[in-house]
Motif scaffolding. Structure first.
Motif, short mmCIF file in Angstrom:
data_model
loop_
_atom_site.label_atom_id
_atom_site.label_comp_id
_atom_site.label_asym_id
_atom_site.label_seq_id
_atom_site.Cartn_x
_atom_site.Cartn_y
_atom_site.Cartn_z
N TYR A 150 -12.44 -21.66 27.50
CA TYR A 150 -13.57 -20.94 28.11
C TYR A 150 -13.19 -19.97 29.22
N ILE A 151 -11.91 -19.78 29.48
CA ILE A 151 -11.53 -18.76 30.46
C ILE A 151 -10.41 -17.91 29.90
N GLU A 152 -10.10 -16.86 30.61
CA GLU A 152 -9.21 -15.85 30.06
C GLU A 152 -7.88 -15.87 30.80
N ALA A 198 -16.19 -21.64 36.82
CA ALA A 198 -17.47 -21.52 37.51
C ALA A 198 -18.10 -20.15 37.27
N ILE A 199 -17.27 -19.14 36.99
CA ILE A 199 -17.80 -17.79 36.73
C ILE A 199 -18.15 -17.63 35.25
N SER A 200 -17.53 -18.44 34.38
CA SER A 200 -17.66 -18.22 32.94
C SER A 200 -19.05 -18.56 32.41
N PRO A 201 -19.60 -17.71 31.54
CA PRO A 201 -20.92 -18.00 30.96
C PRO A 201 -20.86 -19.10 29.90
N PHE A 202 -19.66 -19.48 29.47
CA PHE A 202 -19.57 -20.43 28.36
C PHE A 202 -19.45 -21.88 28.81
N ARG A 243 -12.22 -22.70 39.43
CA ARG A 243 -12.80 -21.51 40.03
C ARG A 243 -13.23 -20.51 38.95
N LEU A 244 -12.38 -20.31 37.94
CA LEU A 244 -12.70 -19.35 36.89
C LEU A 244 -13.78 -19.89 35.96
N PHE A 264 -4.28 -15.37 39.52
CA PHE A 264 -4.42 -16.34 40.61
C PHE A 264 -3.10 -17.11 40.82
N GLN A 302 -11.69 -19.48 21.61
CA GLN A 302 -11.99 -19.88 22.98
C GLN A 302 -10.76 -20.49 23.66
N GLU A 351 -5.40 -13.74 31.57
CA GLU A 351 -4.95 -12.81 32.62
C GLU A 351 -5.48 -13.23 33.99
N SER A 352 -6.74 -13.67 34.00
CA SER A 352 -7.32 -14.10 35.27
C SER A 352 -6.54 -15.28 35.85
#
Lengths: 285, 385
Positions: free
Chosen positions: B301-303, B378-382, B375-376, B310, B343, B305-306
């Motif tokens: 559920y996160i990407e 928490a930003i993810s819409p999924f 942290r990431l 970090f 995903q 590169e992000s």
């Protein structure tokens, strides 16, 4: 390593307005897990003034996708829907200082999500997933990019090359099969912008000498046909020309392909007929 | 900030002992090994010493080794040599998870009339032997598959693949760039015809590699010109780099047991702790049969590169199979060939350790990564945070 501006890094590391607005009046979504980036915007709108009083985002994506979403919420907050709908991807990129070329599609995504959120508000608040309004032709199957989306990116950002279009819209970035189609769209746009371009005088195929005919056929094979066959691991060569009968040999992946007869008739034959002479007939050597 | 370098499958630090051996060949003994005068000509012996050191790492005869500019040149040389030496054979076989240095050469040949079969892998990245057996035939000029995968560390059964290739009269080449120096690479045991390796993946200098060409195998040079390397590879020898590569190979062989013990235990610690602390996480690759230094993990559920950016803030260097890191817009061809769901493919991170990696460094990663992922997410819409 990408050359991100300090502004991009700031918005990535300290994103503003993250989350979901409670009792949102509009929800706009764009992208998916499959594409590798997705953005969801929720907005709270003042019914009388149509001012966006609150806006929040959730993003799945790289640093530039997160930064684009974050800066967009800052830009849209306090604006009327009318004003907000005029925000372009270029405005988003400018607000961040700049974005690397290959990351411009992140700013396009922001523009599209906002468009969807506003539409959602107008339709009574039901979430709207961004899509093209008209039935525009899908050019890039991998990322589901339509002709309209490409045209918009080309006009707003003054794009000239297929590579530019890929950077801005992702179209052509995966299997690459649509690159020829993208080039054709660009050719059309550029032709409109350069109306004075002189049309080369064209003599009918039948009036050419035999060497000129062979060269004309080879030219079409090289520029129109081989590039497409190469994508499937194949190629083609001209074997003979006798009257209107063009004899060719399919090579590589095409030679063993069960659809080779179809390729020969529908693609090679049709291209030669369209570009040179409708009486041409194609035969396999 | 102290750098924690966990990207050793991309490149490695040139070992300080190696660098010391190289310097005199820049400053003092800069002659051309092809020269008649003793000053230059004696560099020939230096090159031969290095050839012996590299041969030993592969259990080859020194005369079966030529120096190249790196793994890519070795791959091109082997494949083009095979098809040009057997002009009547019009079929080549490779795998779906090869390095572009192999895959792109094969695709080039396919667009020039060759039949190409690309063998798939299963969800663990394991070579599909059944598919391979079906497509292999007397028309096959060369079979080229990697020894170990750069992204997941999965090791291919190269001995078996080579044996089958030979049974149909085809040559076998393996790209051993990732395997060499991390696991034993005995080219006689697997009976390969060509093996390419690279210096900079084993703490040697960049821009140098070697190709093993089995004695008696038909060969055509890729680089033509001068008479260097016994007419098998033209171009003035890069003496300082070759010297460095020789020592790097000698050191790699000496340190091999350290990989199977200490490095592997650090990698396993990292894997166990991250799996335990971070939900929705999976390991990519064949955990039963994998390079001891490589860990490829997907964080759902996160990407990627992000995550890397970090990690970079903490001085931690890793890499990702995510689309965004390369600009290619599509996630890694290796993970896609394995059928890793999207995903997870976008959120893949590769840690690759070396003999210089310390326990303290691994503990730092274990300490900071769970926070970054949370942290990431928490930003993810999924993902519900």
């Amino acid at each position: 390593m990408w050359d991100y501006t300090d502004k991009v890094l700031d918005h990535f590391k300290n994103p503003r307005n993250v989350g979901v607005v409670e009792n949102a009046d509009g929800t706009g979504q764009v992208g998916s897990l499959i594409c590798g980036d997705a953005l969801k915007l929720t907005i709270k709108v003042n019914k009388e003034t149509e001012v966006i009083e609150d806006i929040k985002f959730q993003t799945f994506g790289c640093a530039s996708a997160i930064a684009s979403s974050s800066v967009l919420t800052e830009m849209a907050k306090g604006k009327t829907l009318e004003e907000a709908s005029k925000i372009t991807n270029q405005d988003i990129a400018n607000a961040l200082g700049s974005l690397p070329e290959a990351k411009m599609h992140c700013s396009v995504m922001g523009m599209e999500a906002l468009e969807a959120a506003i539409k959602s508000y107008r339709q009574g608040g039901k979430p709207v997933v961004f899509e093209q309004t008209q039935e525009s032709k899908v050019i890039c199957q991998c990322f589901n990019i339509t002709e309209e989306m490409i045209l918009k990116a080309v006009h707003v950002n003054h794009l000239n090359t297929v590579e530019d279009v890929t950077h801005f819209t992702k179209a052509g970035g995966a299997c690459g099969k649509c690159k020829v189609a993208i080039q054709e769209i660009l050719d059309k746009v550029l032709a409109c912008e350069l109306p004075n371009k002189k049309q080369e005088e064209k003599r009918p195929f039948s009036s050419l000498t035999i060497v000129e005919k062979i060269k004309a056929i080879e030219n079409i094979l090289d520029t129109e046909i081989k590039p497409k066959l190469n994508q499937d691991g194949g190629s083609i060569e001209l074997v003979d020309l006798n009257g209107n009968i063009v004899t060719v040999r399919l090579l590589g992946g095409c030679a063993s392909c069960i659809a080779s007869q179809m390729t020969l008739k529908n693609f090679v034959g049709k291209t030669l007929q369209d570009k040179l002479d409708k009486n041409l007939e194609v035969k396999q050597a | 900030m102290k750098v924690i370098y966990l990207d050793n499958n991309a490149t490695t630090r040139t070992s300080p002992e190696v660098l010391v051996k190289m310097i005199p060949y820049f400053t003092d003994f800069y002659g051309n090994a092809s020269s008649i005068h003793t000053f230059g000509g004696s560099n020939k012996h230096v090159i031969e010493k290095a050839r012996g050191q590299v041969a030993k790492l592969l259990n080859a005869n020194p005369k079966e080794i030529i120096f190249t500019s790196g793994g890519t040149e070795g791959d091109s040389t082997a494949i083009f040599s095979a098809v040009n030496s057997y002009p009547r054979k019009k079929h080549i076989i490779t795998s779906a998870v090869e390095h572009p240095a192999v895959l792109e050469v094969c695709k080039f040949l396919a667009s020039h009339g060759y039949r190409l079969d690309i063998i798939g892998v299963d969800e663990y990245g394991r070579f599909n032997m059944e598919q391979y057996k079906k497509v292999l035939d007397e028309d096959t000029a060369i079979v080229t598959t990697m020894w170990a995968n750069s992204e997941t560390g999965t090791i291919f059964p190269v001995k078996e693949i080579a044996e089958l290739a030979h049974s149909k009269g085809a040559l076998f080449h393996t790209d051993a760039v990732q395997a060499a120096g991390k696991i034993p690479t005995d080219v006689k045991d697997i009976n390969a015809d060509f093996v390419s390796i690279s210096s900079h993946k084993m703490h040697g200098p960049k821009g140098t590699g070697a190709l093993y060409i089995k004695d008696g195998v038909r060969f055509m040079p890729f680089m033509r010109g001068g008479h260097q390397e016994n007419l098998r590879r033209a171009g003035t020898e890069n003496v300082p780099n070759i010297v460095g590569f020789g020592y790097a190979a000698e050191l790699a062989l000496a340190h091999l047991p350290e990989y199977t013990e200490r490095v592997k235990s650090l990698r396993d610690l990292l894997e166990t702790e991250l799996l335990a602390q971070i939900p929705d996480t999976k390991v990519n690759g064949d955990t039963e049969n994998r390079l001891p230094n490589t860990l490829n993990m997907s964080f759902g559920y996160i990407e990627g590169e992000s995550i890397l950016m970090f990690l970079d803030e903490e001085g931690i260097c890793a890499s990702s199979g995510s689309a965004c890191t390369t600009g290619s817009l599509e996630p890694s061809h290796v993970l896609r060939a394995m059928g890793v769901p999207f995903q997870f493919a976008h959120g893949s991170i590769r840690f690759s350790l070396s003999r210089f990696t310390t326990l303290e460094e691994i503990q730092t990663v274990i300490k900071v990564l769970p926070g970054i992922i949370a942290r990431l997410r928490a930003i993810s819409p999924f993902k519900k945070a």
